[in-house]
Design a protein around this motif. Structure first.
Motif, short mmCIF file in Angstrom:
data_model
loop_
_atom_site.label_atom_id
_atom_site.label_comp_id
_atom_site.label_asym_id
_atom_site.label_seq_id
_atom_site.Cartn_x
_atom_site.Cartn_y
_atom_site.Cartn_z
N THR A 1 0.80 -1.22 0.00
CA THR A 1 0.00 0.00 0.00
C THR A 1 0.84 1.27 0.00
O THR A 1 0.34 2.34 -0.36
CB THR A 1 -0.94 0.01 1.22
N ASN A 2 2.09 1.19 0.42
CA ASN A 2 2.93 2.38 0.47
C ASN A 2 3.84 2.46 -0.74
O ASN A 2 4.18 1.45 -1.37
CB ASN A 2 3.76 2.40 1.76
N GLU A 3 4.26 3.66 -1.06
CA GLU A 3 5.20 3.88 -2.16
C GLU A 3 6.60 3.47 -1.70
O GLU A 3 7.04 3.80 -0.61
CB GLU A 3 5.19 5.36 -2.56
N ILE A 4 7.31 2.73 -2.56
CA ILE A 4 8.64 2.22 -2.21
C ILE A 4 9.63 2.68 -3.28
O ILE A 4 9.56 2.25 -4.42
CB ILE A 4 8.66 0.69 -2.12
N ASN A 5 10.52 3.59 -2.91
CA ASN A 5 11.55 4.11 -3.81
C ASN A 5 10.95 4.64 -5.13
O ASN A 5 11.53 4.47 -6.20
CB ASN A 5 12.59 3.02 -4.12
N GLY A 6 9.78 5.26 -5.04
CA GLY A 6 9.16 5.83 -6.22
C GLY A 6 8.29 4.87 -7.01
O GLY A 6 7.84 5.20 -8.11
N PHE A 7 8.04 3.68 -6.45
CA PHE A 7 7.24 2.67 -7.14
C PHE A 7 6.05 2.22 -6.29
O PHE A 7 6.13 2.20 -5.06
CB PHE A 7 8.07 1.43 -7.47
N LYS A 8 4.98 1.87 -6.95
CA LYS A 8 3.92 1.06 -6.36
C LYS A 8 4.22 -0.37 -6.79
O LYS A 8 4.47 -0.64 -7.97
CB LYS A 8 2.54 1.50 -6.84
#
Length: 296
Positions: free
Chosen positions: A48-55
């Motif tokens: 659910t959270n954005e990770i390093n600019g990615f979904k």
């Protein structure tokens, strides 16, 4: 062959399950029937959270339960990375994915006892939405230099993937951690360079044997292989063991003139001698070999 079949199946699932996985948790409203449980039914994991600019989404097939070491459900997955700025999507195969099943989804997994040992039997397809949390040590060291003293630091949790600059270009690279655990061997890693074209495996030898990078608590100094990075000196250390008496260390260093990393030394320790001594063989960056003998 098993891995090839699994990954091929996963590729098909990216298309066939795209719509169905969004609604299959409707099963919760009804009593689960036995015919819904099948071996390696696809599981969708949406972070659910954005990770390093990615979904990021994972389509995962459970193949086994590691009841001896980690108690983790393990299997191949396809990770889908969607750039939140450009909406471009990239896929990466993860050959040893694992994630904790949330308590409300445990009813979709069937574990049986076989001669007193827990074994994975089957599961129902479902979608799990969860926040992706990184171990504290990775978060703290994300943008800081690591000194030689700290370069072997590890964490206690398994994490299926994370981003970290591994080649000193100030760009975050993708690190996969394979959950298949071997005695003293810990977890191996696969690394990918991030570019505008997606994720690509680097060609340099320094990145082909990554293992126990930010290692699990199981993988201490006795692990058969371990990679660590000293960001202060821009060196990559690869330590390995072979059986009871062979071990070594390969050291790679950042090439300030040409970029990339190059092998600067290779040291092998052979403890199998009749006079209880160890033969040390050192190869420098120019290929020059020297040997010496030390007492055990």
């Amino acid at each position: 062959m098993k891995k090839i079949v699994s990954i091929t199946l996963l590729s098909l699932l990216l298309f066939s399950c795209k719509n169905s996985t969004e609604t299959n948790n409707e099963t919760e409203k009804n009593e689960l029937s036995e015919n819904e449980f099948k071996t390696s039914n696809p599981i969708t994991v949406d972070f659910t959270n954005e990770i390093n600019g990615f979904k990021i989404r994972a389509i995962w097939l459970i193949e086994s339960l590691d009841s001896r070491y980690t108690q983790k459900l393990i299997g191949p997955a396809i990770l889908t990375f969607t750039d939140v700025k450009t909406n471009k999507t990239y896929n990466v195969n993860h050959d040893g994915f694992s994630i904790d099943i949330l308590p409300e989804n445990e009813k979709f997994i069937k574990i049986i006892k076989n001669e007193g040992v827990d074994e994975y039997q089957s599961n129902v397809s479902f979608t799990q939405k969860m926040e992706y949390k990184l171990p504290k040590i990775i978060v703290e060291q994300q943008d800081t230099e690591i000194t030689s003293k700290d370069r072997n630091s590890g964490f206690e949790e398994y994490v299926p993937f994370f981003f970290k600059d591994i080649d000193f270009d100030n760009k975050q690279d993708l690190i996969l951690t394979l959950a298949y655990f071997s005695e003293k061997g810990g977890f191996s890693n696969e690394v990918y360079k991030c570019s505008e074209y997606g994720f690509e495996k680097p060609y340099e030898d320094a990145f082909k044997n990554f293992s126990n990078f930010f290692s699990n608590a199981y993988s201490d100094s006795a692990a058969y292989s371990k990679t660590s990075i000293d960001y202060k000196t821009k060196r990559i250390y690869y330590n390995w063991m072979d059986g009871c008496c062979m071990r070594g260390e390969d050291i790679y260093e950042y090439d300030t003139e040409n970029g990339g990393v190059v092998l600067i030394s290779k040291t092998e320790y052979d403890g199998i001698t009749d006079d209880n001594k160890t033969i040390v063989t050192i190869t420098d960056k120019n290929g020059k070999v020297s040997k010496k003998t030390i007492a055990n």
